[in-house]
Design an enzyme around this catalytic site. Structure first.
Site, mmCIF file in Angstrom:
data_model
loop_
_atom_site.group_PDB
_atom_site.id
_atom_site.type_symbol
_atom_site.label_atom_id
_atom_site.label_comp_id
_atom_site.label_asym_id
_atom_site.label_seq_id
_atom_site.Cartn_x
_atom_site.Cartn_y
_atom_site.Cartn_z
ATOM 1 N N GLU A 271 0.822 -1.211 0.000
ATOM 2 C CA GLU A 271 0.000 0.000 0.000
ATOM 3 C C GLU A 271 0.855 1.259 0.000
ATOM 4 O O GLU A 271 0.371 2.339 0.323
ATOM 5 C CB GLU A 271 -0.940 0.000 1.211
ATOM 6 C CG GLU A 271 -1.932 -1.153 1.170
ATOM 7 C CD GLU A 271 -3.067 -1.007 2.182
ATOM 8 O OE1 GLU A 271 -2.905 -0.270 3.173
ATOM 9 O OE2 GLU A 271 -4.115 -1.629 1.967
ATOM 10 N N LYS B 73 -15.753 -0.830 3.896
ATOM 11 C CA LYS B 73 -15.166 -1.185 2.601
ATOM 12 C C LYS B 73 -16.298 -1.712 1.721
ATOM 13 O O LYS B 73 -16.801 -2.823 1.958
ATOM 14 C CB LYS B 73 -14.131 -2.288 2.780
ATOM 15 C CG LYS B 73 -12.871 -1.868 3.539
ATOM 16 C CD LYS B 73 -12.039 -3.112 3.856
ATOM 17 C CE LYS B 73 -10.605 -2.769 4.247
ATOM 18 N NZ LYS B 73 -9.892 -3.949 4.775
HETATM 19 P P1 PGA Z 1 -6.741 -5.648 2.548
HETATM 20 O O1 PGA Z 1 -6.324 -4.977 3.926
HETATM 21 O O2 PGA Z 1 -7.324 -4.625 1.651
HETATM 22 O O3 PGA Z 1 -5.481 -6.267 2.044
HETATM 23 O O4 PGA Z 1 -7.745 -6.721 2.908
HETATM 24 C C1 PGA Z 1 -6.583 -3.676 4.286
HETATM 25 C C2 PGA Z 1 -6.936 -3.598 5.753
HETATM 26 O O5 PGA Z 1 -6.810 -4.597 6.484
HETATM 27 O O6 PGA Z 1 -7.385 -2.560 6.219
HETATM 28 ZN ZN ZN Z 2 -7.738 -3.835 8.367
#
Ligand code: PGA
Ligand code: ZN
Length: 429
Positions: A205, A337
């Site tokens: 990231e 998300k």
């Molecule tokens: P991921 O992790 O998008 O790889 O699932 C992001 C997070 O745990 O916040």
């Molecule tokens: Zn997370």
């Protein structure tokens, strides 16, 4: 203005890891068009909606041609002719069409691409930015960014157990100022690693690749970077962590690979409580595993009065899980998300459940991202007050930060910034 859907078209595009993902375009009868691309996680909760992958020989089984075909075929046939500006009715059609909670038939990547693209199209038809279409003209609150400085966990080959070492800027007067402060901390952190001969590029990231021999060494380095950037740790710039404990713990046993020891739930809680005593930490995500609600509740009881405790893998943006967590006193904030659920409406429902329970909300990107900036508009349109996108490098991250800057500028004198108030309930006294 005719906001009925004329056509829906999906294609395979590529994400920040060079893996296939789904892009959808929704075109309305009046010619307005909306486009959106779905992201993909790496450290996923087991109760997330399904990201449909082909499982064929191509691209390690990760191709998404079936999800693309589900959009171009079944979903397009069902939705063409319906109103794009009735998001809940449109999402209800998608949910009913799939017929499963976890979108296992059509794929959450198929349904979310359409859900988001339809919202973009409806906003375009009205000639307003997406955040304003979603939240009205009263949507003026810019979110506090949580920005990763060191990447770890599943995003860095498990070089360090903790997944995200992030900063927030409680004293910043604007979103723009929060980015300026973060830019300095990010740069100083890179210099620090370089001076130790340990700067090796970036993790998934965009945070610096972690070259530490303990988790605490990373915390020390972060405090030093904040100081070298000229800030008072905990006052100007504070620390937020994503422990992502589901990645190294099952059934209440947690294996800290870096430190070569195994802890039970109470042991991990003790360790985390020591960290929040010693370091200026204001937010901790997934401190315990997704299958450890009792541990979550115990940690919240011990630290929830002074700390934001965020459920990501634990709550997977799912309203019923948020409601249940509230009844047992586990966590006090939810990560949002959209691809954990597969429609905007269901994600928003989790946010509403959070608000009803007095929980905070943080809209979040995934580790596999693209140039798509929809989540920035969701954070502002829903007025969640917080946004997590990964680090301060790589354009799939910077696209989001830069979009928020544009919106802050567009709002001008009406823009508000969710600074220290975000952590008001939870900051250390
Ligand atoms: P991921 O992790 O998008 O790889 O699932 C992001 C997070 O745990 O916040
Ligand atoms: Zn997370």
């Amino acid at each position: 203005m005719n906001t009925r859907i004329r056509s829906i078209r999906a294609r395979r595009v590529w994400d920040s890891r060079g893996r296939p993902t789904v892009e959808a375009e929704v075109t309305l009868n009046d010619g307005a068009m909306g486009r959106a691309i779905v992201p993909a996680g790496a450290s996923k909760g087991t109760r997330e909606a399904l990201e449909l992958r082909d499982g064929s020989a191509r691209f390690g089984g990760l191709d998404v041609l079936r999800a693309v075909e589900n959009v171009n075929g079944e979903i397009a046939r069902a939705l063409v002719g319906s109103a794009a500006d009735d998001q809940s009715a449109l999402d209800a059609r998608l949910i009913a069409l799939d017929g499963t909670v976890a979108k296992t038939r059509l794929g959450a990547n198929a349904t979310l691409a359409v859900s988001m693209a339809a919202a973009h199209a409806a906003a375009a038809a009205r000639g307003v930015p997406l955040y304003e279409y979603i939240g009205g003209t009263g949507a003026t609150l810019l979110p506090m960014p949580q920005i990763q400085i060191f990447g770890g966990g599943a995003h860095a080959d498990r070089r360090v157990d903790v997944q995200d070492f992030m900063v927030v800027c409680p004293r910043a007067a604007s979103f723009a100022e929060a980015l300026e402060s973060t830019a300095e901390v990010y740069r100083r952190a890179g210099e620090l690693l370089q001076s130790r001969g340990a700067r090796h590029g970036v993790a998934d990231e965009g945070g610096w690749w972690p070259a530490f021999s303990t988790n605490e060494e990373a915390l020390e380095a972060l405090v030093t970077a904040i100081e070298r950037a000229g800030f008072v740790p905990g006052e100007d710039v504070a620390i937020a962590l994503d422990i992502a404990a589901s990645d190294f713990g099952r059934a209440g046993r947690y294996r800290l690979g870096l430190e070569g020891r195994e802890l039970d739930s109470d042991g991990l809680i003790e360790l985390l409580l020591r960290w929040i005593e010693r370091y200026p930490i204001v937010s901790v995500e997934d401190p315990l595993g997704e299958d450890d609600p009792a541990g979550f509740a115990h940690f919240t009881q011990a630290a929830g009065h002074r700390l934001q405790i965020v459920g990501d893998d634990f709550l997977v943006s799912h309203a019923p899980l948020v409601e249940h967590a509230a009844t047992i006193g586990a966590a006090n904030a939810v990560l949002l998300k959209p691809n954990q659920r597969g429609t905007l409406t269901e994600t928003r429902r989790a946010w509403k459940a959070a608000q009803a329970a007095g929980y905070a909300g943080i809209v979040s990107a995934r580790s596999g991202e693209t140039e798509d900036t929809t989540i920035v508009h969701l954070a502002i349109g829903w007025q969640t007050g917080q946004l997590k996108v990964g680090s301060f490098s790589r354009s799939e991250r910077m696209a989001k930060w830069n979009e928020a800057l544009r919106i802050e500028e567009r709002l001008g004198g009406r823009a508000q910034f969710a600074n220290a108030a975000v952590f008001g309930r939870t900051r250390r006294s």
